[in-house]
Design an enzyme around this catalytic site. Sequence first.
Site, PDB file in Angstrom:
ATOM      1  N   MET A 318       0.827  -1.203   0.000  1.00  0.00           N
ATOM      2  CA  MET A 318       0.000   0.000   0.000  1.00  0.00           C
ATOM      3  C   MET A 318       0.862   1.254   0.000  1.00  0.00           C
ATOM      4  O   MET A 318       0.560   2.242  -0.690  1.00  0.00           O
ATOM      5  CB  MET A 318      -0.940   0.014   1.206  1.00  0.00           C
ATOM      6  CG  MET A 318      -1.931   1.168   1.200  1.00  0.00           C
ATOM      7  SD  MET A 318      -3.011   1.213   2.662  1.00  0.00           S
ATOM      8  CE  MET A 318      -4.055  -0.215   2.351  1.00  0.00           C
ATOM      9  N   GLY A 319       1.946   1.229   0.767  1.00  0.00           N
ATOM     10  CA  GLY A 319       2.855   2.369   0.780  1.00  0.00           C
ATOM     11  C   GLY A 319       3.485   2.602  -0.578  1.00  0.00           C
ATOM     12  O   GLY A 319       3.487   3.727  -1.092  1.00  0.00           O
ATOM     13  N   TRP A 321       2.292   1.631  -3.367  1.00  0.00           N
ATOM     14  CA  TRP A 321       1.240   2.007  -4.310  1.00  0.00           C
ATOM     15  C   TRP A 321       1.070   3.525  -4.364  1.00  0.00           C
ATOM     16  O   TRP A 321       0.821   4.094  -5.438  1.00  0.00           O
ATOM     17  CB  TRP A 321      -0.085   1.347  -3.907  1.00  0.00           C
ATOM     18  CG  TRP A 321      -1.253   1.886  -4.680  1.00  0.00           C
ATOM     19  CD1 TRP A 321      -1.556   1.638  -5.989  1.00  0.00           C
ATOM     20  CD2 TRP A 321      -2.247   2.795  -4.205  1.00  0.00           C
ATOM     21  NE1 TRP A 321      -2.680   2.332  -6.354  1.00  0.00           N
ATOM     22  CE2 TRP A 321      -3.132   3.058  -5.283  1.00  0.00           C
ATOM     23  CE3 TRP A 321      -2.478   3.412  -2.977  1.00  0.00           C
ATOM     24  CZ2 TRP A 321      -4.218   3.899  -5.157  1.00  0.00           C
ATOM     25  CZ3 TRP A 321      -3.571   4.245  -2.857  1.00  0.00           C
ATOM     26  CH2 TRP A 321      -4.427   4.478  -3.936  1.00  0.00           C
ATOM     27  N   HIS A 322       1.218   4.189  -3.237  1.00  0.00           N
ATOM     28  CA  HIS A 322       1.111   5.652  -3.236  1.00  0.00           C
ATOM     29  C   HIS A 322       2.277   6.297  -3.983  1.00  0.00           C
ATOM     30  O   HIS A 322       2.156   7.414  -4.485  1.00  0.00           O
ATOM     31  CB  HIS A 322       1.062   6.183  -1.798  1.00  0.00           C
ATOM     32  CG  HIS A 322      -0.263   5.988  -1.138  1.00  0.00           C
ATOM     33  ND1 HIS A 322      -0.510   4.966  -0.245  1.00  0.00           N
ATOM     34  CD2 HIS A 322      -1.431   6.671  -1.246  1.00  0.00           C
ATOM     35  CE1 HIS A 322      -1.764   5.034   0.167  1.00  0.00           C
ATOM     36  NE2 HIS A 322      -2.348   6.057  -0.420  1.00  0.00           N
ATOM     37  N   GLY A 323       3.402   5.616  -4.049  1.00  0.00           N
ATOM     38  CA  GLY A 323       4.566   6.143  -4.742  1.00  0.00           C
ATOM     39  C   GLY A 323       5.843   5.599  -4.132  1.00  0.00           C
ATOM     40  O   GLY A 323       5.836   5.078  -3.012  1.00  0.00           O
TER      41      GLY A 323
END
Length: 389
Positions: A318-319, A321-323
């Site tokens: 998830m981290g 995925w944000h960038g």
Amino acid sequence: MISFIPYASFRFFIVTGILLLPVIIAGLSGKRITLYNDLVAIVMVFLIFYGQPAQFVSIIAFIIWQAVVVKSYFELKKRNNRSVYFYTAVILAIIPLFFVKLSADVPVLGFLGFLGISYVSFRSVEVIMDLRDGLINEIPLNHFLRFTLFFPTISSGPIDRYRRFESDLKQVPSGKEYKELLYLGINKIFQGFLYKYIIAYLVHQYWMSSPALASNSFFSIWMYMYAYSMYLFFDFAGYSQFAIGFSYIMGIRTPENFNKPFLSRNIKDFWNRWHMSLSFWFRDFIYMRFVYLMIKKKWIKDRYLISDIGLALNFLVMGFWHGFLLQYIIYGIYHAVAFISFNRFEHFNKKHHIWPKNNKWIHALSVLITFHVICFSFLIFSGRLNFLW
């Protein structure tokens, strides 16, 4: 070129409202004009991306790529449901998104991106996983395109599921049912205006941007933490209400994204309330699949360890995925540690009962503690603490 970013200008609302008038008239009569709905989707996607030619080319190429990947996997699966086909299809589906996220460090890759690539990627991956699990037996190309290019949610969600979306497409609401949907949709749009264009604007203009919060003093950063958390919620929740509202008007019951997240009593409760469509997507397609694989293969016997590793993987992905920026990776690790720690505490508390659940004062204290744990994570996410590293 005038911007036509979804929900970013009144021009967007006016044009969309005009285009949806025949949809509303048909809906109130208990009908759905599928061909017209498809035409609206095409027109809206064109209007959203035509001002950015590179993005327009990228989304066309991306959709063709995803359609080929999904169709190829479907055909291969019919012959032999081998795991290598499944994992290859998932990798091929997320490769464009991977390169776009990498463009923060390698700017030349930025040309591959377009507004909403993350959310469209989620839709393709979910379809592949549902095919793998036998939850979908076939997916006609026009149904796949309707799902992936559903314009109200194309840029930032909420993330719908194909089977739920398809069910809404097949079941045309009666005139009475559509009247209620229309009423709810309009209410959500007005709530979106309240959240995004009034509350979020005021928080940003008069709190976040205050000169008093510009320094790196402890007090300034602490106050900025509260301001950014409030802004992030009202801005994003406002956007989600717009997307859900327009979905309802089109007869699609797009799932909710927020449920009073700052009243959460613990970190687990928070992720059942915050950006729920994303949280549940990661839970179902990363955490649960990892746990299932470990138990099935018996590679790890300790179920608590399996859960801990699954949570670490879930939030680390998830981290990323944000960038690929450090602040996002730390944000993911922070939530993994918080979630694992709470799980361990909850297991300990079941045996020793040191933290009663039904006490209203304990509940209030739990909400207060969780609120600050969450706000600090948003401070990390904001990049305001980047000077520390």
